[in-house]
Enzyme design. Structure first.
Site, mmCIF file in Angstrom:
data_model
loop_
_atom_site.group_PDB
_atom_site.id
_atom_site.type_symbol
_atom_site.label_atom_id
_atom_site.label_comp_id
_atom_site.label_asym_id
_atom_site.label_seq_id
_atom_site.Cartn_x
_atom_site.Cartn_y
_atom_site.Cartn_z
ATOM 1 C CG HIS A 1 7.260 1.082 7.661
ATOM 2 N ND1 HIS A 1 7.250 0.194 8.714
ATOM 3 C CD2 HIS A 1 5.998 1.090 7.179
ATOM 4 C CE1 HIS A 1 6.045 -0.299 8.879
ATOM 5 N NE2 HIS A 1 5.253 0.218 7.956
ATOM 6 C CB THR B 1 -0.975 0.018 1.205
ATOM 7 O OG1 THR B 1 -0.253 -0.287 2.397
ATOM 8 C CG2 THR B 1 -2.064 -1.022 1.019
ATOM 9 C CE LYS C 1 3.283 3.929 12.987
ATOM 10 N NZ LYS C 1 2.660 4.733 11.928
ATOM 11 C CB THR C 2 9.916 8.924 15.105
ATOM 12 O OG1 THR C 2 9.543 9.398 13.794
ATOM 13 C CG2 THR C 2 10.965 7.828 14.954
ATOM 14 C CE LYS D 1 3.040 -0.386 14.635
ATOM 15 N NZ LYS D 1 1.800 -0.071 13.884
ATOM 16 C CD GLN E 1 -2.014 -14.257 5.070
ATOM 17 O OE1 GLN E 1 -2.601 -13.222 5.342
ATOM 18 N NE2 GLN E 1 -1.021 -14.725 5.802
ATOM 19 C CE LYS F 1 -2.620 -3.860 8.980
ATOM 20 N NZ LYS F 1 -2.258 -5.246 9.230
ATOM 21 C CG ASP G 1 0.488 -9.310 12.926
ATOM 22 O OD1 ASP G 1 1.459 -9.965 12.479
ATOM 23 O OD2 ASP G 1 0.132 -8.228 12.424
ATOM 24 N NE ARG H 1 -3.457 -3.555 4.877
ATOM 25 C CZ ARG H 1 -2.938 -4.718 4.529
ATOM 26 N NH1 ARG H 1 -3.241 -5.270 3.388
ATOM 27 N NH2 ARG H 1 -2.109 -5.334 5.329
ATOM 28 C CG HIS I 1 7.416 -3.590 5.886
ATOM 29 N ND1 HIS I 1 7.256 -2.238 5.687
ATOM 30 C CD2 HIS I 1 6.192 -4.139 5.722
ATOM 31 C CE1 HIS I 1 5.989 -1.979 5.402
ATOM 32 N NE2 HIS I 1 5.320 -3.121 5.424
#
Length: 432
Positions: free
Chosen positions: A45, A40, A239-240, A236, A178, A82, A199, A86, A48
């Site tokens: 990032h 997506t 993340k910043t 998490k 999947q 989630k 997950d 999405r 992954h």
């Protein structure tokens, strides 16, 4: 003898769950395994990276890695972990994202090898785009009961959670889609193992169950997951305040990328260097011991930042990031500032006081420009005292009392960097 992939993951802290028989299979033969990734965005990032490193270790252990870009499933959304669906993407965007992702993953996996374990990238849109709903219902849907699907944690969490819209049928079918990917890859590429984050365990085991019910009990396939990576404070990972840390240098500069790893805590550095580098156990154990002897030197953080920056970007990008890092505290020159691209320059001086002036206001003496025009300093008297004591610099060059600031002083055509003492910086942006 083949290097033990499961043992490699285990000592690195990268093993969460696996189905019985997985380790024996991996020791017995070359296994083709796949991992799915979300297309997506046109960049991965660092969230992954654990999965990508699993594939990297898999290939180093002599097995064949396949990365699956979820072009079809990316059009739907996955409920696992989630709170909402999405955004749905069109074909052109997905194809663009796939090419960008492959270029990034190629730095971790060998797609060009002549050996039988050369990496491969596939897109599930290729086998789903002509699959009609009636065909899917008949060939896939009949094998998995609603009761089985409802029992999955990812479904239960959405049904019993706080999401106002509940769980759509589109998302509910995700585990079947999947699962069908696994069946298709088993039939066409001999894939026997699916890798993923913890997950995804429910979706992954649906795949092994679909294969068993479709092809017979004698067909064995397996699933193995890595833990979800968090920071030592439980928050998490990756993340910043400014968002994700991306692998694409246009989204996250190599400087900011390097700084992220350099600034992790001691506890996190000790975990992350095992997960996000290919350094062997002996090397890592020695680094950990050296770090514990003198934590102030931040040996682990520096080596971690170096290894990951080189792997994701390049040695040149690392050198530039180190040079940029030294600008704040070292004796950098104006030339060093001029070498930085604009975004890196802004990243280095993110958070310093900022001022704006018009280009036509250049040509003034510094004591006038940085007081009356841009209120960097309170008074001309104050700035003159700083200049006299040698405490004031413009673009890393000491300023004299009669210093006139002109267009030639601009960095990237629009910035002036004022420095007082060693640590006080002020950024002046000059607009047309």
């Amino acid at each position: 003898m083949r290097k033990n992939f499961v043992e490699e993951l285990r000592w690195r802290g990268m093993l969460a769950q696996m189905m019985p028989g997985t380790e024996e299979l991996l020791q017995k033969e070359m296994v083709t395994a796949y991992l799915g990734t979300d297309p997506t965005a046109d960049s991965l990032h660092i969230g992954h990276l654990c999965g990508i490193m699993m594939l990297r270790h898999l290939q180093h252990c002599g097995h064949r890695p396949i990365i699956l870009v979820g072009g079809a499933t990316g059009m739907i959304g996955d409920p696992s972990g989630k709170s909402q669906e999405r955004n749905l993407l069109n074909d052109e965007t997905l194809r663009h994202n796939q090419e960008c992702i492959k270029a990034q993953v190629a730095k971790f996996l060998d797609f060009e090898s002549k050996d039988e374990n050369a990496a491969l990238m596939v897109n599930n849109y290729d086998w789903m785009k002509n699959f009609t709903f009636l065909d899917f219902a008949r060939e896939v849907g009949k094998h998995i009961t609603v009761n089985y699907m409802m029992a999955k944690d990812s479904v239960q969490q959405r049904l019993n959670g706080t999401a106002r819209d509940g769980l759509s049928f589109t998302e509910f079918t995700y585990q079947l889609l999947q699962g069908y990917d696994f069946l298709y890859l088993y039939q066409h590429y001999g894939v026997k193992l699916q890798l993923g984050g913890n997950d995804q365990w429910g979706n992954m085991t649906t795949g092994t169950e679909l294969i068993r019910r479709t092809l017979g009990n004698e067909v064995e396939t397996f699933a193995l997951t890595c833990p979800l990576i968090t920071k030592s404070d439980g928050k998490k990972f990756g993340k910043t305040e400014s968002g994700n840390i991306w692998l694409d240098p246009k989204r996250t500069t190599p400087y900011r990328f390097y700084q992220f790893w350099l600034n992790v805590s001691d506890d996190d550095a000790e975990r992350y260097i095992k997960i996000f580098t290919s350094l062997d156990k002996e090397t890592i154990d020695a680094l950990v011991e050296e770090h514990r002897q003198d934590p102030g030197r931040r040996v682990l953080q520096k080596r971690l930042a170096e290894e990951v920056t080189i792997m994701v970007h390049s040695r040149e990008a690392l050198d530039m990031a180190i040079e940029a890092s030294s600008i704040l505290f070292g004796k950098a020159t104006k030339d060093a500032l001029q070498k930085l691209d604009e975004q890196t320059f802004l990243d280095v001086f993110d958070g310093v006081p900022q001022f704006t002036i018009q280009k036509e206001q250049l040509g003034q003496v510094a004591s006038e420009l940085f007081t009356a025009t841009a209120n960097v300093f309170q008074s001309k008297r104050e700035i003159r005292e700083f200049i006299k004591s040698g405490a004031l610099s413009l673009n890393k060059e000491k300023m004299g009392e009669d210093r006139i600031v002109t267009d030639d002083d601009l960095i990237d055509g629009k910035y002036l960097l004022v420095q007082r003492g060693k640590k006080n910086y002020y950024l002046v942006t000059v607009t047309a």
